[in-house]
Write an enzyme that holds these catalytic residues in place. Structure first.
Site, mmCIF file in Angstrom:
data_model
loop_
_atom_site.group_PDB
_atom_site.id
_atom_site.type_symbol
_atom_site.label_atom_id
_atom_site.label_comp_id
_atom_site.label_asym_id
_atom_site.label_seq_id
_atom_site.Cartn_x
_atom_site.Cartn_y
_atom_site.Cartn_z
ATOM 1 N N LYS A 189 0.837 -1.214 0.000
ATOM 2 C CA LYS A 189 0.000 0.000 0.000
ATOM 3 C C LYS A 189 0.869 1.260 0.000
ATOM 4 O O LYS A 189 0.430 2.309 -0.466
ATOM 5 C CB LYS A 189 -0.995 -0.024 1.163
ATOM 6 N N THR A 246 -3.827 5.277 3.937
ATOM 7 C CA THR A 246 -2.551 5.843 3.484
ATOM 8 C C THR A 246 -2.727 6.674 2.211
ATOM 9 O O THR A 246 -2.033 7.674 2.018
ATOM 10 C CB THR A 246 -1.519 4.712 3.279
ATOM 11 N N VAL A 277 10.668 8.136 7.698
ATOM 12 C CA VAL A 277 10.818 7.192 6.594
ATOM 13 C C VAL A 277 9.541 7.134 5.736
ATOM 14 O O VAL A 277 8.436 7.183 6.258
ATOM 15 C CB VAL A 277 11.179 5.790 7.148
HETATM 16 N N1 LIG Z 1 4.228 6.228 11.481
HETATM 17 C C1 LIG Z 1 3.172 5.483 11.265
HETATM 18 O O1 LIG Z 1 2.049 5.982 11.367
HETATM 19 C C2 LIG Z 1 3.314 4.028 10.945
HETATM 20 C C3 LIG Z 1 4.520 3.472 10.554
HETATM 21 N N2 LIG Z 1 4.615 2.147 10.272
HETATM 22 C C4 LIG Z 1 5.869 1.517 9.874
HETATM 23 O O2 LIG Z 1 6.711 1.453 11.019
HETATM 24 C C5 LIG Z 1 8.085 1.484 10.631
HETATM 25 C C6 LIG Z 1 8.790 2.548 11.426
HETATM 26 O O3 LIG Z 1 8.173 3.751 11.056
HETATM 27 P P1 LIG Z 1 8.152 5.068 11.944
HETATM 28 O O4 LIG Z 1 8.278 4.782 13.386
HETATM 29 O O5 LIG Z 1 6.986 5.847 11.508
HETATM 30 O O6 LIG Z 1 9.491 5.743 11.367
HETATM 31 P P2 LIG Z 1 10.197 7.077 11.783
HETATM 32 O O7 LIG Z 1 10.864 7.581 10.566
HETATM 33 O O8 LIG Z 1 9.249 7.954 12.528
HETATM 34 O O9 LIG Z 1 11.292 6.562 12.841
HETATM 35 C C7 LIG Z 1 12.196 5.547 12.563
HETATM 36 C C8 LIG Z 1 12.918 5.156 13.835
HETATM 37 O O10 LIG Z 1 13.833 4.090 13.568
HETATM 38 C C9 LIG Z 1 15.136 4.464 13.973
HETATM 39 N N3 LIG Z 1 16.092 3.869 13.049
HETATM 40 C C10 LIG Z 1 16.245 4.173 11.745
HETATM 41 N N4 LIG Z 1 17.206 3.390 11.209
HETATM 42 C C11 LIG Z 1 17.648 2.593 12.207
HETATM 43 C C12 LIG Z 1 18.648 1.596 12.293
HETATM 44 N N5 LIG Z 1 19.384 1.266 11.231
HETATM 45 N N6 LIG Z 1 18.852 0.982 13.472
HETATM 46 C C13 LIG Z 1 18.127 1.336 14.540
HETATM 47 N N7 LIG Z 1 17.171 2.271 14.524
HETATM 48 C C14 LIG Z 1 16.936 2.904 13.376
HETATM 49 C C15 LIG Z 1 15.152 5.982 13.933
HETATM 50 O O11 LIG Z 1 16.144 6.499 14.797
HETATM 51 C C16 LIG Z 1 13.749 6.288 14.413
HETATM 52 O O12 LIG Z 1 13.678 6.236 15.807
HETATM 53 C C17 LIG Z 1 8.085 1.758 9.103
HETATM 54 O O13 LIG Z 1 8.301 0.546 8.446
HETATM 55 C C18 LIG Z 1 6.679 2.271 8.833
HETATM 56 O O14 LIG Z 1 6.249 1.938 7.529
HETATM 57 C C19 LIG Z 1 3.537 1.327 10.380
HETATM 58 C C20 LIG Z 1 2.315 1.828 10.784
HETATM 59 C C21 LIG Z 1 2.109 3.211 11.079
HETATM 60 O O1 LIG Z 2 1.418 2.668 7.611
HETATM 61 C C1 LIG Z 2 0.910 3.723 7.886
HETATM 62 C C2 LIG Z 2 -0.515 3.850 8.244
HETATM 63 O O2 LIG Z 2 -1.095 2.615 8.468
HETATM 64 C C3 LIG Z 2 1.714 4.971 7.830
HETATM 65 O O3 LIG Z 2 1.856 5.360 6.510
HETATM 66 P P1 LIG Z 2 3.041 6.319 6.103
HETATM 67 O O4 LIG Z 2 4.325 5.574 6.369
HETATM 68 O O5 LIG Z 2 2.815 6.624 4.661
HETATM 69 O O6 LIG Z 2 2.932 7.545 6.955
#
Ligand SMILES: NC(=O)C1=CN([C@@H]2O[C@H](COP(=O)(O)OP(=O)(O)OC[C@H]3O[C@@H](n4cnc5c(N)ncnc54)[C@H](O)[C@@H]3O)[C@@H](O)[C@H]2O)C=CC1
Ligand SMILES: O=C(CO)COP(=O)(O)O
Length: 337
Positions: A189, A246, A277
């Site tokens: 997605k 999304t 990310v």
């Molecule tokens: N933000 C959202 O609403 C949602 C995000 N996700 C998924 O969750 C995963 C994480 O996303 P977010 O927390 O939103 O990302 P983000 O960009 O907000 O944060 C990423 C985190 O991972 C850490 N990080 C990055 N590279 C790293 C490494 N090599 N080793 C250790 N730590 C590392 C960073 O320091 C940061 O704390 C992604 O795959 C995203 O698609 C899933 C559902 C919802």
């Molecule tokens: O996975 C997500 C919502 O379910 C978050 O999407 P984005 O990484 O595009 O913000």
């Protein structure tokens, strides 16, 4: 006895899921930066990613990986896909045997083309593995809006046990045994959300967005089924649900990237301006490799990959899509077509 949860990665989503778990059970969040860990524990705030949201007092953060992991009963991985394996290898030294591992990550590893749950099985064999996924934009959940997710695991009993750790009054957690389908729904997605954003950035209308979402779902289903997902999964929370959230939310980072591409900015300048990310950018390349290997037509994903990695413009991508022949809408999805 309390079940202790460790969450690895204090970005937007890791912090949000840690906040959900901390309301139910002792939870430790691992952050790379000690200053951020200190801020989360003492000020109950994550200034880097979620500055406007209060976190539960009970949530404890640390930058010491061993301290976060050594006593945990459930491990939750929230590190972006290209850093996931390295982070898990570091965790593995401290992880007790048989601790279930839950991935929150929605991407595929470049090179190996693996899903995160496959990486878990390779790096820490023998641990039950699952994914928590669905339409879950982090900031909405912390703001207190109702949402639903799926805990996908082969073992329904373990899934049921984990369900209760994340559930809240406003956060409903369902179960599903189809790990492959649920995980791929979340991965794919993101690529389609870039396309939806591109359409919005180009000034297209609501009909266009609906067409991108629906034809995108056909592409997700085609590849997802070819890789072993259950067809019905793609009309559930991890498929259609997450796709709608999304592709339509101004909070989505993937949609945001697409919108800026649609307005004519380059991928490099967009990524340089973001501190979070957008998994769909790198994943689009892996997705097209898998589509090629499995003989799946994915024209929308192909255009996203070309815009992100080959210098095609968003306008050229949409012009190209409109010139394609349109056959049966369920081709490659319905078994007889
Ligand atoms: N933000 C959202 O609403 C949602 C995000 N996700 C998924 O969750 C995963 C994480 O996303 P977010 O927390 O939103 O990302 P983000 O960009 O907000 O944060 C990423 C985190 O991972 C850490 N990080 C990055 N590279 C790293 C490494 N090599 N080793 C250790 N730590 C590392 C960073 O320091 C940061 O704390 C992604 O795959 C995203 O698609 C899933 C559902 C919802
Ligand atoms: O996975 C997500 C919502 O379910 C978050 O999407 P984005 O990484 O595009 O913000």
């Amino acid at each position: 006895m309390d079940i202790r949860v460790a969450v690895i990665g204090a970005g937007s989503w890791g912090t949000t899921v840690a906040a959900l778990a901390a309301r139910n059970t002792p939870t430790t969040l691992w952050a790379r930066r000690p200053e951020l860990a200190e801020q989360i524990t003492t000020e109950h705030r994550n200034g880097d990613y979620l500055p406007d949201h209060d976190l539960p007092d009970a949530l404890v953060a640390t930058a010491d990986l061993e301290e976060a992991v050594r006593d945990c009963d459930v491990l939750v991985m929230a590190v972006p896909s290209q850093g996931f394996r390295g982070a898990l290898e570091d965790v593995a030294e401290h992880l007790r045997p048989w601790v279930p591992v839950v991935s929150l990550t929605k991407g595929l590893e470049i090179g190996t083309r693996m899903r995160m749950s496959e990486i878990v099985t390779e790096v820490v064999p023998g641990h039950p593995v699952g994914v928590l996924t669905g339409p879950n934009l982090a900031k909405e959940i912390l703001a207190g809006h109702a949402a639903a997710a799926v805990m996908a695991m082969d073992d329904h009993n373990v899934a049921q046990a984990l369900q209760g750790l994340f559930r809240g009054e406003l956060f409903r957690v369902y179960t599903n045994e189809d790990v492959v389908g649920c995980e791929l729904g979340g991965v794919l997605k993101n690529v389609i959300a870039i396309a939806a954003g591109m359409a919005d950035g180009l000034g297209a209308g609501d009909n266009t967005r609906a067409a991108v979402i629906t034809r995108g779902l056909a592409e997700i289903s085609r590849l997802g089924i070819a890789l072993g997902g259950e067809p019905f999964t793609f009309s559930g929370l991890a498929g259609m649900g997450d796709l709608i959230a999304t592709c339509t939310s101004t909070q989505s980072r993937n949609r945001h990237v697409g919108e800026r591409l649609g307005r004519g900015e380059s991928i490099d300048e967009i990524i340089a301006a973001m501190n979070m990310v957008a998994e769909g950018v790198k994943t689009s390349r892996v997705v097209m490799e898998l589509a090629g290997e499995n003989g799946c037509e994915m024209p929308i994903a192909a255009e996203v990959e070309a815009v992100c990695h080959e210098g095609r413009t968003a306008l050229e991508a949409y012009t190209g899509l409109l010139k394609r022949d349109s056959g049966h809408e369920l081709a490659g999805v319905r078994p007889d077509l």
